[in-house]
Design a protein around this motif. Structure first.
Motif, mmCIF file in Angstrom:
data_model
loop_
_atom_site.group_PDB
_atom_site.id
_atom_site.type_symbol
_atom_site.label_atom_id
_atom_site.label_comp_id
_atom_site.label_asym_id
_atom_site.label_seq_id
_atom_site.Cartn_x
_atom_site.Cartn_y
_atom_site.Cartn_z
ATOM 1 N N GLN A 96 -85.378 -18.756 4.920
ATOM 2 C CA GLN A 96 -85.879 -19.556 3.803
ATOM 3 C C GLN A 96 -85.132 -19.110 2.548
ATOM 4 O O GLN A 96 -85.415 -18.031 2.018
ATOM 5 C CB GLN A 96 -87.384 -19.365 3.615
ATOM 6 C CG GLN A 96 -88.225 -19.820 4.801
ATOM 7 C CD GLN A 96 -88.401 -21.327 4.850
ATOM 8 O OE1 GLN A 96 -87.626 -22.077 4.266
ATOM 9 N NE2 GLN A 96 -89.409 -21.801 5.556
ATOM 10 N N ARG A 125 -85.257 -32.188 17.039
ATOM 11 C CA ARG A 125 -84.615 -32.895 15.936
ATOM 12 C C ARG A 125 -85.384 -32.752 14.624
ATOM 13 O O ARG A 125 -84.832 -33.009 13.550
ATOM 14 C CB ARG A 125 -84.433 -34.366 16.302
ATOM 15 C CG ARG A 125 -83.457 -34.569 17.452
ATOM 16 C CD ARG A 125 -83.309 -36.038 17.812
ATOM 17 N NE ARG A 125 -82.745 -36.799 16.712
ATOM 18 C CZ ARG A 125 -81.445 -36.865 16.426
ATOM 19 N NH1 ARG A 125 -80.561 -36.178 17.157
ATOM 20 N NH2 ARG A 125 -81.008 -37.604 15.420
ATOM 21 N N ARG A 154 -69.610 -29.285 11.287
ATOM 22 C CA ARG A 154 -70.144 -30.562 10.816
ATOM 23 C C ARG A 154 -69.247 -31.744 11.172
ATOM 24 O O ARG A 154 -69.693 -32.892 11.190
ATOM 25 C CB ARG A 154 -70.348 -30.498 9.301
ATOM 26 C CG ARG A 154 -71.425 -29.495 8.883
ATOM 27 C CD ARG A 154 -72.801 -29.943 9.354
ATOM 28 N NE ARG A 154 -73.836 -28.965 9.065
ATOM 29 C CZ ARG A 154 -74.434 -28.818 7.901
ATOM 30 N NH1 ARG A 154 -74.101 -29.603 6.884
ATOM 31 N NH2 ARG A 154 -75.373 -27.909 7.738
ATOM 32 N N ASP A 200 -81.610 -25.775 12.479
ATOM 33 C CA ASP A 200 -82.226 -27.094 12.535
ATOM 34 C C ASP A 200 -81.263 -28.138 11.974
ATOM 35 O O ASP A 200 -80.156 -27.792 11.528
ATOM 36 C CB ASP A 200 -83.582 -27.090 11.820
ATOM 37 C CG ASP A 200 -83.476 -26.925 10.304
ATOM 38 O OD1 ASP A 200 -82.392 -27.137 9.732
ATOM 39 O OD2 ASP A 200 -84.508 -26.591 9.692
ATOM 40 N N PRO A 201 -81.612 -29.426 11.999
ATOM 41 C CA PRO A 201 -80.678 -30.453 11.515
ATOM 42 C C PRO A 201 -80.237 -30.266 10.069
ATOM 43 O O PRO A 201 -79.178 -30.756 9.682
ATOM 44 C CB PRO A 201 -81.472 -31.746 11.703
ATOM 45 C CG PRO A 201 -82.397 -31.459 12.844
ATOM 46 C CD PRO A 201 -82.787 -30.027 12.652
ATOM 47 N N ASP A 202 -81.033 -29.559 9.258
ATOM 48 C CA ASP A 202 -80.651 -29.283 7.874
ATOM 49 C C ASP A 202 -79.853 -27.991 7.732
ATOM 50 O O ASP A 202 -79.452 -27.627 6.623
ATOM 51 C CB ASP A 202 -81.898 -29.206 6.988
ATOM 52 C CG ASP A 202 -82.619 -30.544 6.889
ATOM 53 O OD1 ASP A 202 -81.925 -31.583 6.897
ATOM 54 O OD2 ASP A 202 -83.858 -30.539 6.808
ATOM 55 N N GLY A 203 -79.656 -27.288 8.837
ATOM 56 C CA GLY A 203 -78.877 -26.059 8.807
ATOM 57 C C GLY A 203 -79.685 -24.809 8.551
ATOM 58 O O GLY A 203 -79.113 -23.724 8.388
ATOM 59 N N ARG A 204 -81.022 -24.892 8.513
ATOM 60 C CA ARG A 204 -81.836 -23.689 8.348
ATOM 61 C C ARG A 204 -81.816 -22.876 9.628
ATOM 62 O O ARG A 204 -82.009 -23.413 10.726
ATOM 63 C CB ARG A 204 -83.275 -24.029 7.975
ATOM 64 C CG ARG A 204 -83.452 -24.557 6.567
ATOM 65 C CD ARG A 204 -84.921 -24.630 6.205
ATOM 66 N NE ARG A 204 -85.677 -25.424 7.185
ATOM 67 C CZ ARG A 204 -87.002 -25.498 7.198
ATOM 68 N NH1 ARG A 204 -87.719 -24.814 6.319
ATOM 69 N NH2 ARG A 204 -87.615 -26.251 8.098
ATOM 70 N N ASP A 226 -74.809 -23.310 9.430
ATOM 71 C CA ASP A 226 -75.893 -23.285 8.448
ATOM 72 C C ASP A 226 -75.809 -24.432 7.456
ATOM 73 O O ASP A 226 -74.998 -25.360 7.591
ATOM 74 C CB ASP A 226 -75.935 -21.929 7.747
ATOM 75 C CG ASP A 226 -74.773 -21.714 6.780
ATOM 76 O OD1 ASP A 226 -73.945 -22.631 6.587
ATOM 77 O OD2 ASP A 226 -74.696 -20.616 6.196
ATOM 78 N N THR A 227 -76.672 -24.391 6.419
ATOM 79 C CA THR A 227 -76.762 -25.479 5.455
ATOM 80 C C THR A 227 -75.467 -25.698 4.678
ATOM 81 O O THR A 227 -75.202 -26.806 4.208
ATOM 82 C CB THR A 227 -77.892 -25.195 4.452
ATOM 83 O OG1 THR A 227 -77.699 -23.889 3.886
ATOM 84 C CG2 THR A 227 -79.243 -25.226 5.136
ATOM 85 N N SER A 228 -74.653 -24.658 4.530
ATOM 86 C CA SER A 228 -73.383 -24.791 3.819
ATOM 87 C C SER A 228 -72.277 -25.345 4.696
ATOM 88 O O SER A 228 -71.179 -25.624 4.213
ATOM 89 C CB SER A 228 -72.959 -23.425 3.256
ATOM 90 O OG SER A 228 -72.537 -22.562 4.300
ATOM 91 N N GLY A 257 -86.617 -29.742 13.875
ATOM 92 C CA GLY A 257 -86.479 -28.327 13.578
ATOM 93 C C GLY A 257 -87.569 -27.459 14.168
ATOM 94 O O GLY A 257 -87.678 -26.273 13.823
#
Length: 387
Positions: free
Chosen positions: A76, A104, A311, A42-46, A361-363, A106
């Motif tokens: 999660q 957008r 990114r 998703d947009p947050d990287g989850r 991902d989120t990182s 997620g």
């Protein structure tokens, strides 16, 4: 001896090892063989993972078939959360041709083929407000569904958006359109066709910009004399982005992949004939022309390409090569000047690996998922790579 991914990369010169390891959802360890998988972020990287697994042999009254189950998990923190149970509308049924897209916000949207008697139908679900929608009445069917089997799928406001193909009988050819659901009329709508309907077209790929407008890539022409084309929807018409992308026009091409970068410029990957082998290539639209990003990726015939962006908007690709008939998974990252290739990434280089799927991902690291033969059963494997 079974090599770890870190040891294998060091032994084969495959580049830097993963920055950390991910393990599949525990429930998959007790499932049947993995047949298809799809990974998205998703947009947050989850991360969201969808997997089709075999679920035994059954009789239809006309013969036997392999039933399959479709399930989805979301990452999660450090664990996988199951999003519901088995998602097939009817069980046992054969299912295939898995697509996973996130909008957008997620929201996961699933599209797959479910077999009813002698026909496949294309069915849909979205995970909304903690539950999966029941959209079985929205199914799409076609007695000549070749192009639809290689459909492109995106998601917008929790709804599927399709780049969809139909074979025409009179005149001979095909029609590729973007299809969306009209809730008021309770039916699927079609955009104007984006291909030349008098020429056979296939393998549409689809991405949506921040306004929800479509960009499409597809293959057009006879199998051995085809071209890769890209168009985008302006709001009133389809606008061509340059000419064909092929390194060599009018040749065998396959497996179109498409993403939009941070400036909403398309990046496209595809396979193209190179002396009898399928070679993987990537190009980016500069806003005025197509720019080739390096040359051929890999040294052998490639298959099953996957495409994502880091990114900074630089492409990451994965693919399979098959020396001796054994699938080996590779990944490459565009540095801005060249491709940095890693692999083979199989957990065990002696075992067959297939179906790579990529996300970031989120990182900001690339996560690569694939299925690999483990003791005669295909299981999900992960690699997690920093840049």
């Amino acid at each position: 001896m079974v090599l770890t991914l870190t040891a294998l990369a060091a032994l084969l010169g495959g580049g830097a090892a993963p920055v950390s390891s991910l393990v599949p959802p525990p429930a998959l360890s007790a499932s049947g063989p993995v047949r298809e998988l799809a990974l998205a972020a998703d947009p947050d990287g989850r991360l969201v993972l969808a997997v089709m697994t075999d679920a035994g042999r059954f009789s239809s009254g006309r013969g036997t078939f392999t039933g399959r189950q479709l399930r989805v998990w979301r990452r999660q923190g450090t664990t996988w959360e199951a999003l519901g149970g088995v998602l097939n509308y009817d069980q046992p049924r054969p299912v295939s041709d898995l697509n996973l897209a996130l909008d957008r916000a997620g929201t996961p949207v699933l599209v797959w083929n479910e077999n009813y008697g002698d026909n496949d139908v294309v069915v849909f679900r979205a995970y909304r407000d903690g539950a999966w929608t029941d959209w079985r009445t929205r199914y799409l069917g076609d007695d000549l569904p070749y192009a639809a089997r290689t459909r492109g799928v995106a998601a917008w406001d929790g709804e599927p958006v399709l780049a969809w193909g139909e074979t025409l009988r009179t005149p001979y050819g095909s029609r590729l359109t973007v299809r969306t659901w009209d809730p008021a009329a309770r039916t699927w709508t079609r955009s104007p066709p984006f291909n030349d309907g008098l020429i056979f077209a296939r393998t549409p790929a689809l991405a949506l910009d921040r306004s929800g407008r479509a960009t499409v890539a597809w293959l057009q022409g006879d199998v051995l004399t085809s071209d890769v084309f890209v168009k985008r929807w302006t709001g009133t018409r389809w606008e061509a982005l340059g000419a064909s992308l092929n390194r060599r026009p009018h040749t065998y091409v396959a497996s179109t992949r498409l993403v939009l970068d941070t400036e909403e410029r398309p990046v496209v990957a595809w396979l193209e004939d190179a002396g009898g082998e399928d070679a993987l290539h990537v190009s980016r639209w500069t806003g005025r022309a197509w720019q080739a990003l390096g040359g051929r990726l890999g040294t052998r015939a490639a298959s099953a390409p996957a495409l994502a962006l880091d990114r900074a908007g630089r492409p990451v690709v994965a693919w399979v090569e098959e020396p001796g008939g054994v699938g080996r998974v590779f990944m490459a990252h565009w540095t801005g000047r060249e491709w940095r290739i890693r692999g083979p990434l199989n957990r065990d280089a002696r075992r067959d690996a297939r179906s790579p799927s990529l996300a970031v991902d989120t990182s900001g690291a690339a996560v690569l998922a694939w299925r690999e033969d483990v003791g005669g059963v295909y299981r999900v494997q992960f690699g997690h790579f920093g840049f």
